[in-house]
Design an enzyme around this catalytic site. Structure first.
Site: not given
Length: 598
Positions: A390-391, A394, A397
């Site tokens: 998940h991290e 980010h 991105h």
């Protein structure tokens, strides 16, 4: 890692982020701090002059960016150093100083927006035509012009700024009640020990395989809120009134319109979400029946909704194994993505293990010109692998955006940020399910995936519907009493969970313990982000390279356009109900499969 908590210096450097890349010498941090102070003071010289010439406006915009670029680096470094070990006074002080510098700088630069908007629109457009350098800022300027009708005069804006501390009082009051004053008493845990119920322990109790523990914790929690219901209702009523009155002062038609305006999101997006989820609530009702069967109970209670239906896999996943799982799970994103990701890990993006004094939880952070760092407290559970993935979504991105956008567009709105992290989680889940041979493990993964849908798509939409109800009521002149709030919340909860749940009076008080309600019309972004990510990951798995390449292009865009337009690059149109319908179809497939395994 062993059972005993390590100090930071006991952890191998290969498991720590290379934050020294930001400031090899902390004397430079002080130099930068002083430079920002001086530049912010000097910046006031542009006041009253922004409309003089295109060249002067460009110079003012560039200098403003430069101030924030350095200030962001100062803040991020001090905050992350503090997070390494919160007990170190030096970094506590640096972090506090950074916060003060942000406030001071904001006040020096506060003239900019009102003054820019005093320049006639035609003149501004002429400036952009005359000065090629201003083309870069065209979206920023158009964004300010779009909101012009809601910007007040300088004096009024000054009054609003001074009132902002008071306007936030209800949030602070709720925070104090919720985090400092409220007590939930003690219960007997699974081992027969008397344990205090706290916010931190509550979810653990709700996941307990002892139904008695779940029921006791649930009743203790809600009884405490019920004892304070009139105070909490008054606090929430005035929080909602603040939203409504602020929106009126700023000439918005409603509090919801004011909240959605920042991201230029039409109200139809919000309504599509609620309407589409409402049209498929039968799926959630079917899942409740699966829960009832798998738990072997006559009736499901609300305190039965969080316990895992299958025991968690006990095997510890080493961090090295987690990296292998992540690389395999994200393979559909292509060699380029994987190489950048693995090079980043090797370069020191990730701070892996817990240590004494380290900030709990996980996040992705960094400044425009730093690595996109990840803080973890990796503990060897499958859940930790999903957190890492998940991290990393980010951070990748951020990496793609910063490589392709100037500083002014180098961030992300929450509307788009949650998409990148959830796409990664979705791809890992598909990978694990595709390669799972054990029936019990498959049940566990299916349940985990279904719970993500339930807690993110259904639950956050229910919250969004409640916020819409409460604000519309206040806009009509109604008062949000404890009785009104509990009655409306209870009706919503029954609609969402259906007739298979045995209801008790306690769940009607859930509105009283949700901190998100004090920052209204925000939670819907979790549900829309989850829907967009579900649609994008589905496209990547089905269509391959074209969908993957479109998604990578989306990751490069930052804030260079409005969120709805940016997501269209990845092939998802959030202005239509289609992505939410696709997410519901994916949820239905999971329900059908788990029904067969029961």
């Amino acid at each position: 890692m062993g059972k005993e908590m390590k100090t930071r210096d006991q952890i191998d450097s290969k498991y720590k982020w290379k934050i020294e890349e930001m400031y090899a010498d902390e004397e430079q941090w002080k130099v930068d701090y002083k430079a920002v102070e001086d530049k912010a003071k000097d910046y006031v010289a542009y006041s009253g002059r922004l409309g003089e010439s295109p060249q002067l406006l460009l110079e003012a915009l560039q200098k403003k960016d430069n101030i924030w670029l350095i200030l962001e680096k100062i803040y991020v470094y001090s905050r992350m150093k503090k997070d390494e070990d919160n007990r170190i006074n030096k970094y506590q002080a640096m972090s506090d100083k950074s916060g003060s510098l942000i406030a001071k700088t904001s006040s020096y630069l506060s003239f900019f927006t009102p003054e820019l908007l005093e320049i006639p629109e035609e003149k501004l457009k002429g400036f952009i035509e005359a000065e090629p350098g201003l083309k870069l800022y065209e979206h920023v300027i158009n964004e300010l012009l779009r909101e012009k009708a809601h910007v007040l005069s300088k004096d009024e804006e000054n009054l609003m700024a001074q009132m902002s501390e008071i306007a936030g009082a209800t949030n602070d009051i709720f925070g104090m009640l919720n985090n400092a004053d409220i007590k939930f008493g003690t219960i007997m845990d699974e081992d027969g020990d008397e344990v205090e119920v706290t916010h931190g322990r509550y979810i653990g109790f709700m996941e307990s395989h002892s139904r008695r523990v779940r029921k006791d914790a649930y009743e203790h929690m809600y009884q405490a809120y019920d004892n304070l219901k009139n105070t909490l209702a008054t606090t929430y009523n005035y929080n909602t009134k603040t939203d409504v009155i602020t929106a009126r002062i700023r000439k918005y038609d409603s509090a919801r319109e004011a909240a959605l305006s920042g991201d230029n999101i039409p109200a139809s997006v919000y309504d599509n979400l609620i309407d589409t989820v409402n049209s498929r609530l039968d799926l959630l009702h079917r899942y409740v029946e699966v829960r009832r069967k798998m738990l072997g109970v006559d009736q499901v209670h609300m305190y039965d909704m969080y316990v895992p239906l299958v025991e968690m896999p006990k095997a510890e996943v080493s961090y090295e194994k987690a990296l292998e799982m992540m690389t395999a799970g994200l393979a559909p994103l292509g060699e380029g993505y994987l190489k950048k990701m693995n090079d980043g890990i090797a370069a020191g993006w990730v701070d892996v293990y817990e240590n004494e004094g380290k900030t709990s939880g996980a996040y992705s952070f960094g400044s425009y010109d730093s690595m996109p760092y990840i803080l973890m407290n990796y503990n060897g559970r499958l859940k930790d692998v999903f957190t890492l993935v998940h991290e990393m979504g980010h951070s990748m991105h951020s990496y793609y955006t910063r490589q392709n956008q100037p500083f002014v567009y180098g961030g992300h709105s929450i509307f788009t940020a949650e998409v990148a992290s959830t796409v990664n989680e979705s791809l890992l889940m598909h990978h694990l399910l595709d390669n799972c041979k054990d029936t019990e493990e498959r049940k566990y993964l299916l349940n985990l995936h279904i719970e993500e849908f339930r807690t993110t798509l259904f639950r956050q939409t229910m919250f969004a519907e409640f916020e819409k109800l409460t604000h519309e009521a206040v806009e009509k002149g109604e008062v949000l009493t404890a009785e009104w709030l509990s009655k409306e919340y209870d009706k919503l909860n029954k609609k969402y969970f259906g007739d298979n749940v045995s209801y008790d009076p306690y769940i009607a008080m859930e509105w009283a313990r949700i901190p998100h309600f004090y920052r209204a019309f925000y939670v819907y972004k979790y549900a829309t982000g989850y829907s967009a990510a579900s649609a994008i990951s589905g496209k990547i798995l089905k269509e391959g390279a074209p969908a993957r390449d479109a998604y990578i292009e989306f990751l490069k865009t930052g804030e260079s356009n409005y969120p709805i337009e940016l997501l269209k690059i990845a092939g998802v149109d959030m202005s239509s109900p289609a992505p939410i319908e696709q997410a519901m179809d994916a949820f239905e497939k999971l329900i059908v499969e788990i029904e067969k395994l029961v």
